[in-house]
Design a protein around this motif. Structure first.
Motif, PDB file in Angstrom:
ATOM      1  N   LEU A 407       0.772  -1.269  -0.082  1.00 56.65           N
ATOM      2  CA  LEU A 407      -0.251   0.065  -0.006  1.00 56.65           C
ATOM      3  C   LEU A 407       1.019   1.216  -0.230  1.00 56.65           C
ATOM      4  O   LEU A 407       0.362   2.218  -0.179  1.00 56.65           O
ATOM      5  CB  LEU A 407      -1.075  -0.078   0.998  1.00 56.65           C
ATOM      6  N   LYS A 408       2.076   1.095   0.262  1.00 56.86           N
ATOM      7  CA  LYS A 408       2.976   2.242   0.280  1.00 56.86           C
ATOM      8  C   LYS A 408       3.851   2.181  -0.992  1.00 56.86           C
ATOM      9  O   LYS A 408       4.932   2.835  -1.077  1.00 56.86           O
ATOM     10  CB  LYS A 408       3.943   2.408   1.362  1.00 56.86           C
ATOM     11  N   GLY A 409       3.402   0.971  -1.885  1.00 53.84           N
ATOM     12  CA  GLY A 409       4.066   1.313  -3.167  1.00 53.84           C
ATOM     13  C   GLY A 409       5.534   0.576  -3.323  1.00 53.84           C
ATOM     14  O   GLY A 409       6.264   0.623  -3.944  1.00 53.84           O
ATOM     15  N   ILE A 410       5.489  -0.420  -2.365  1.00 53.92           N
ATOM     16  CA  ILE A 410       6.886  -1.277  -2.156  1.00 53.92           C
ATOM     17  C   ILE A 410       6.519  -2.661  -2.662  1.00 53.92           C
ATOM     18  O   ILE A 410       5.510  -3.284  -2.084  1.00 53.92           O
ATOM     19  CB  ILE A 410       7.471  -1.073  -0.686  1.00 53.92           C
ATOM     20  N   GLY A 411       7.222  -3.180  -3.312  1.00 52.95           N
ATOM     21  CA  GLY A 411       6.918  -4.540  -3.551  1.00 52.95           C
ATOM     22  C   GLY A 411       6.023  -4.865  -4.803  1.00 52.95           C
ATOM     23  O   GLY A 411       5.600  -6.096  -4.708  1.00 52.95           O
ATOM     24  N   THR A 412       5.447  -3.954  -5.272  1.00 52.02           N
ATOM     25  CA  THR A 412       4.304  -4.088  -6.231  1.00 52.02           C
ATOM     26  C   THR A 412       4.545  -4.938  -7.285  1.00 52.02           C
ATOM     27  O   THR A 412       3.421  -5.549  -7.830  1.00 52.02           O
ATOM     28  CB  THR A 412       3.924  -2.606  -6.660  1.00 52.02           C
ATOM     29  N   ALA A 413       5.578  -5.115  -7.722  1.00 45.47           N
ATOM     30  CA  ALA A 413       5.956  -6.001  -8.858  1.00 45.47           C
ATOM     31  C   ALA A 413       5.710  -7.485  -8.417  1.00 45.47           C
ATOM     32  O   ALA A 413       5.432  -8.227  -9.332  1.00 45.47           O
ATOM     33  CB  ALA A 413       7.533  -5.857  -9.253  1.00 45.47           C
ATOM     34  N   TYR A 414       5.703  -7.793  -7.225  1.00 44.54           N
ATOM     35  CA  TYR A 414       5.354  -9.057  -6.870  1.00 44.54           C
ATOM     36  C   TYR A 414       3.939  -9.349  -6.218  1.00 44.54           C
ATOM     37  O   TYR A 414       3.819 -10.187  -5.467  1.00 44.54           O
ATOM     38  CB  TYR A 414       6.695  -9.490  -5.870  1.00 44.54           C
ATOM     39  N   SER A 415       3.155  -8.228  -6.461  1.00 45.28           N
ATOM     40  CA  SER A 415       1.832  -8.324  -5.659  1.00 45.28           C
ATOM     41  C   SER A 415       0.981  -9.401  -5.966  1.00 45.28           C
ATOM     42  O   SER A 415       0.276  -9.804  -5.098  1.00 45.28           O
ATOM     43  CB  SER A 415       1.262  -6.854  -5.950  1.00 45.28           C
ATOM     44  N   GLU A 416       1.122  -9.878  -7.220  1.00 44.58           N
ATOM     45  CA  GLU A 416       0.359 -10.938  -7.587  1.00 44.58           C
ATOM     46  C   GLU A 416       0.446 -12.212  -6.673  1.00 44.58           C
ATOM     47  O   GLU A 416      -0.237 -13.049  -6.145  1.00 44.58           O
ATOM     48  CB  GLU A 416       0.270 -11.358  -8.987  1.00 44.58           C
ATOM     49  N   THR A 417       1.924 -12.493  -6.852  1.00 43.27           N
ATOM     50  CA  THR A 417       2.383 -13.766  -6.054  1.00 43.27           C
ATOM     51  C   THR A 417       2.284 -13.551  -4.567  1.00 43.27           C
ATOM     52  O   THR A 417       1.871 -14.356  -3.803  1.00 43.27           O
ATOM     53  CB  THR A 417       4.000 -13.842  -6.405  1.00 43.27           C
ATOM     54  N   LEU A 418       2.322 -12.388  -3.959  1.00 45.41           N
ATOM     55  CA  LEU A 418       2.204 -12.146  -2.552  1.00 45.41           C
ATOM     56  C   LEU A 418       0.848 -12.219  -2.222  1.00 45.41           C
ATOM     57  O   LEU A 418       0.597 -12.786  -1.113  1.00 45.41           O
ATOM     58  CB  LEU A 418       2.869 -10.860  -2.331  1.00 45.41           C
ATOM     59  N   TYR A 419      -0.130 -11.676  -2.989  1.00 44.66           N
ATOM     60  CA  TYR A 419      -1.503 -11.753  -2.616  1.00 44.66           C
ATOM     61  C   TYR A 419      -1.927 -13.288  -2.491  1.00 44.66           C
ATOM     62  O   TYR A 419      -2.729 -13.418  -1.580  1.00 44.66           O
ATOM     63  CB  TYR A 419      -2.350 -10.824  -3.564  1.00 44.66           C
ATOM     64  N   ASP A 420      -1.589 -13.973  -3.575  1.00 39.75           N
ATOM     65  CA  ASP A 420      -1.791 -15.292  -3.680  1.00 39.75           C
ATOM     66  C   ASP A 420      -1.633 -16.004  -2.378  1.00 39.75           C
ATOM     67  O   ASP A 420      -2.275 -17.094  -1.646  1.00 39.75           O
ATOM     68  CB  ASP A 420      -1.141 -15.896  -5.034  1.00 39.75           C
ATOM     69  N   ALA A 421       0.055 -15.657  -2.029  1.00 39.24           N
ATOM     70  CA  ALA A 421       0.457 -16.390  -0.897  1.00 39.24           C
ATOM     71  C   ALA A 421      -0.636 -16.162   0.662  1.00 39.24           C
ATOM     72  O   ALA A 421      -0.703 -16.738   1.374  1.00 39.24           O
ATOM     73  CB  ALA A 421       1.848 -15.707  -0.622  1.00 39.24           C
ATOM     74  N   LEU A 422      -0.857 -14.859   0.507  1.00 41.79           N
ATOM     75  CA  LEU A 422      -1.750 -14.265   1.496  1.00 41.79           C
ATOM     76  C   LEU A 422      -2.959 -15.161   1.516  1.00 41.79           C
ATOM     77  O   LEU A 422      -3.489 -15.765   2.651  1.00 41.79           O
ATOM     78  CB  LEU A 422      -2.030 -12.863   1.712  1.00 41.79           C
ATOM     79  N   LEU A 423      -3.601 -15.205   0.413  1.00 42.07           N
ATOM     80  CA  LEU A 423      -5.087 -15.977   0.385  1.00 42.07           C
ATOM     81  C   LEU A 423      -5.025 -17.351   0.801  1.00 42.07           C
ATOM     82  O   LEU A 423      -5.504 -17.826   1.594  1.00 42.07           O
ATOM     83  CB  LEU A 423      -5.396 -15.826  -1.053  1.00 42.07           C
TER      84      LEU A 423
END
Ligand code: CA
Length: 755
Positions: A407-423
């Motif tokens: 949300l602070k614009g950091i790591g946005t390049a990996y957001s799909e992978t990371l969001y998938d990991a959270l889910l």
């Protein structure tokens, strides 16, 4: 002549801290006067570069002892390459180097008396006089290598003992190259079966002779050996004052990579490496300049700051092609890309990661890339990594670490992978490591809480943290434009904290599967339904919806009374869950602050909550008390485990006058500034200038705040505003301003207040 005197005087009076080497204020020994039953930090002097792959510490404890360096010890046994994040987690990949006179290999026999008066400990350089051997040892590190300088007496048998430690090690002496290579496999978990730390040590002085040893006995005639516990002893014939240098580098990947990592030292001599290390520290710590405080406050501040930029450490290396690669503690072997490790998110999601996001976003950018790699290699994000998943603490707070960055614009390049990991983690737990993923997810998702009576320990703590973690996931889901029902699912789950709230006590309480609350209920009982704390400490763990908690308690008046009560009640406790007084309890008991337990993480945001109920001056009062009473730049300087930057980052933030109560929001909640002036240079080049010219122990109350000259009434600052650079003027007073921060419109974020 006259002119130059005037010029000097001018410089004298106008040169603030800016010209000072801020690293000189750091005392790496803070927190090292600790023991199992009482922690004043449980730290060791980490001689390292910021976030460096390897730290070095003088070793006073026995091989394998988590209390590797203790301030009260008399003797040093070696200088250890360490990766230990906490004595409770212990070390991995460790080996030691110890200069001696005479052929003393055994760790007891080779140990030498030393004095803190003949010791220099800085972040970038350590020196000590080893009295029993009449040898001065100095060391200075880079990220993955180090240089040693041993100054010997006149002796035909001046030696350096290399100890590769037990549990399976290897050593090889190559006299013609003045080199020793070896590996250690010693670890305390979190590694794949092929785990090794390969080291390469090259001396600048020819060996008079050398031997390898196994279990403290010389193995004559051999130059190479792999066994349980091996090492080498290198002998030099020295004249008095002769310096012998050793270049040391290591790799978790291979000997070849260890040689590549040795290139960090280049052709620099000891003094150059030391000077460059000092410059690096001055650069990293110089991002925040403080003025208008006492020398003690500067020392405390920069010592805390130093602890805030050590962990998580780099676990990646740079290969021959210049690319980041890492040993995978999950899968074994070498993988591409970044990896950081040695942090427990249960601790560090609170202030340490938000601190990186504000001051060093580029570091967290690499950390986020590493988190994506961890998910790919292990199917989970880490909750406690050292170097791989470890069974420790509770929660699924990787959600906070990922969402606050994203949300602070950091790591946005990996957001799909990371969001998938959270889910992915919201409905499962790691098959071997129950603190990774979500233990009790089935119950939580079905009932809205983890029951007290289903043999899942610390169930209320888990429920509360999962609820906050779900709020973090919701925030990320919204930003990623995920389907409405998905956003709604996590919004709903984020209210699950309500399910463990007991109105009859106005406290969080264990709840049975049938919906009844557990009995007997003792709000002073540590552990059990909670984690290293009691209900009084954990009730506030509703980071995202304090207004909702206020409503549950029946309004602001009761809420404030409940906050006040934490300090009013004596430090009574029930330790029956543990069967003894765990150090965290003792640390609360002895501080003379009632049931407030700043020595552990669950309650560290609590002081700021007065801002959500219209009495910010009480926050200001207590925050200053804690800064003044619980932090010092002395060996017993912390009031409990420091915990990988978290307790330090609390101080660094609080000294700025604000704190990230709810990572994942855009807000920092206002406390009370410590210094007359702070200048924070952000990575984008903008400056955040915080002025509080009247501040003092008495003048701890905020009368007025201006941002860029304009009066500002909220009790929070926004990240998006601060990152543009700003001048914040705090007008301070010895009297609370009971008109400021009393209107709801000025309160910090709560989910329940969202329209
Ligand atoms: Ca702790």
């Amino acid at each position: 002549m006259k002119n130059s005197i005037i010029t000097s005087l001018f410089l004298l009076f106008t040169t603030p801290l800016f010209a000072v080497d801020v690293v000189d204020y750091v005392n790496p020994l803070v927190g090292s006067m600790s023991k199992k039953l009482l922690s004043t930090g449980n730290t060791y002097p980490a001689v390292a570069l910021p976030w460096g792959m390897n730290f070095w510490t003088p070793q006073t404890g026995e091989m394998g002892d988590g209390w590797a360096y203790v301030y009260t010890a008399d003797k040093i046994r070696g200088f250890k390459q360490t990766h230990q994040p906490s004595p409770w987690i212990n070390d991995y990949g460790q080996f030691s180097i110890m200069p001696v006179t005479g052929c003393k290999i055994d760790q007891e026999q080779r140990a030498s008396w030393f004095s803190h008066k003949a010791e220099v400990a800085t972040p970038y350089y350590y020196s000590v006089y080893l009295a029993d051997h009449d040898i001065t040892t100095e060391l200075t590190p880079t990220e993955r290598a180090a240089m040693f300088r041993f100054t010997f007496p006149e002796n035909d048998s001046s030696c350096v003992v290399i100890d590769a430690f037990d549990n399976g090690s290897y050593i090889k002496v190559i006299p013609e190259r003045k080199t020793v290579i070896g590996y250690t496999t010693k670890n305390s978990g979190g590694v794949a079966p092929d785990f090794k730390n390969y080291f390469v040590i090259t001396f600048d002085t020819p060996f008079a002779s050398s031997d390898i040893w196994s279990d403290n006995k010389i193995v004559s005639g051999e130059k190479e050996l792999a066994a349980n516990h091996v090492g080498a002893i290198i002998r030099f014939k020295t004249r008095r004052g002769q310096a012998v240098h050793a270049k040391v580098s290591s790799s978790f990947i291979s000997f070849d990579q260890a040689w590549i990592n040795a290139k960090e030292l280049g052709n620099r001599n000891f003094e150059q490496i030391k000077k460059d290390g000092k410059e690096r520290w001055n650069d990293v710590l110089g991002r925040i300049r403080v003025e208008g405080g006492s020398v003690d406050q500067y020392r405390t501040f920069y010592s805390c700051f130093y602890r805030s930029v050590l962990f998580p450490r780099k676990f990646y290396e740079i290969n021959a092609q210049g690319e980041p690669v890492h040993y995978s503690p999950y899968k074994g072997g070498v993988k591409k890309g970044f990896l950081y490790t040695d942090t427990g998110f249960w601790d560090t999601f609170r202030a340490l990661f938000p601190f990186l996001n504000l001051v060093y976003p580029s570091v967290n950018e690499e950390i986020q890339a590493g988190l994506a790699n961890t998910y790919k290699e292990s199917g989970f994000l880490p909750e406690w990594a050292s170097p791989g998943h470890r069974f420790c603490m509770v929660g699924n707070n990787s959600a906070s670490v990922v969402a606050d960055a994203f949300l602070k614009g950091i790591g946005t390049a990996y957001s799909e992978t990371l969001y998938d990991a959270l889910l992915n983690a919201t409905d499962k737990v790691h098959p071997d490591i129950p603190s990774t993923g979500r233990w009790g997810a089935d119950y939580y998702n079905k009932l809205g809480y983890i029951p007290y009576d289903v043999k899942i320990p610390e169930n209320v703590a888990r429920t509360l943290e999962y609820a906050y973690d779900d709020w973090c996931i919701m925030q990320m889901a919204k930003k990623l434009d995920r389907p409405k029902d998905e956003v709604e699912l996590f919004r709903k789950r984020s209210l699950n904290y309500k399910n463990v709230f007991d109105k009859s006590h106005n406290l969080m309480r264990g709840r049975n599967q049938d919906g009844s609350f557990q009995t007997p209920f003792n709000p002073y009982k540590w552990g059990d339904a909670f984690t290293e704390g009691n209900s009084w400490h954990y009730t506030w763990s509703v980071f995202h919806d304090i207004q909702g908690l206020i409503d549950l308690m029946g309004g602001e008046k009761t809420f404030v009374q409940m906050l006040d009560s934490v300090f009013v009640v004596p430090p009574i406790y029930d330790d029956s869950y543990y069967g003894f007084c765990i150090h965290e309890i003792k640390e609360m008991q002895i501080m003379n602050m009632g049931n407030y337990a700043h020595g552990n993480q669950p309650i560290q945001h609590m002081l700021y909550l007065y801002n959500y109920a219209g009495e910010p001056w009480k926050a200001q009062y207590w925050i200053r008390e804690v800064m003044d009473r619980m932090y010092m730049a002395t060996p017993d300087g912390y009031c409990g485990d420091e915990d990988n930057g978290q307790t330090s980052a609390w101080y660094v933030f609080s000294a700025m006058g604000f704190y990230p109560v709810c990572p994942g929001t855009d807000q920092y909640v206002i406390g009370t500034p410590l210094f007359e002036k702070m200048t924070i240079t952000l990575e984008n080049g903008k400056k955040l200038i915080l002025n509080a010219p009247q501040v003092s122990k008495e003048n701890r109350y905020i009368k007025k705040i201006k941002i860029d000259g304009k009066e500002y009434s909220p009790t929070w600052f926004s990240y998006s505003r601060l990152k543009q650079g700003a001048v914040i003027d705090y007008e301070m007073s010895d009297e609370p301003n009971k008109q400021r921060g009393i209107e709801k419109k000025d309160y910090p974020y709560s989910l329940s207040n969202e329209k």
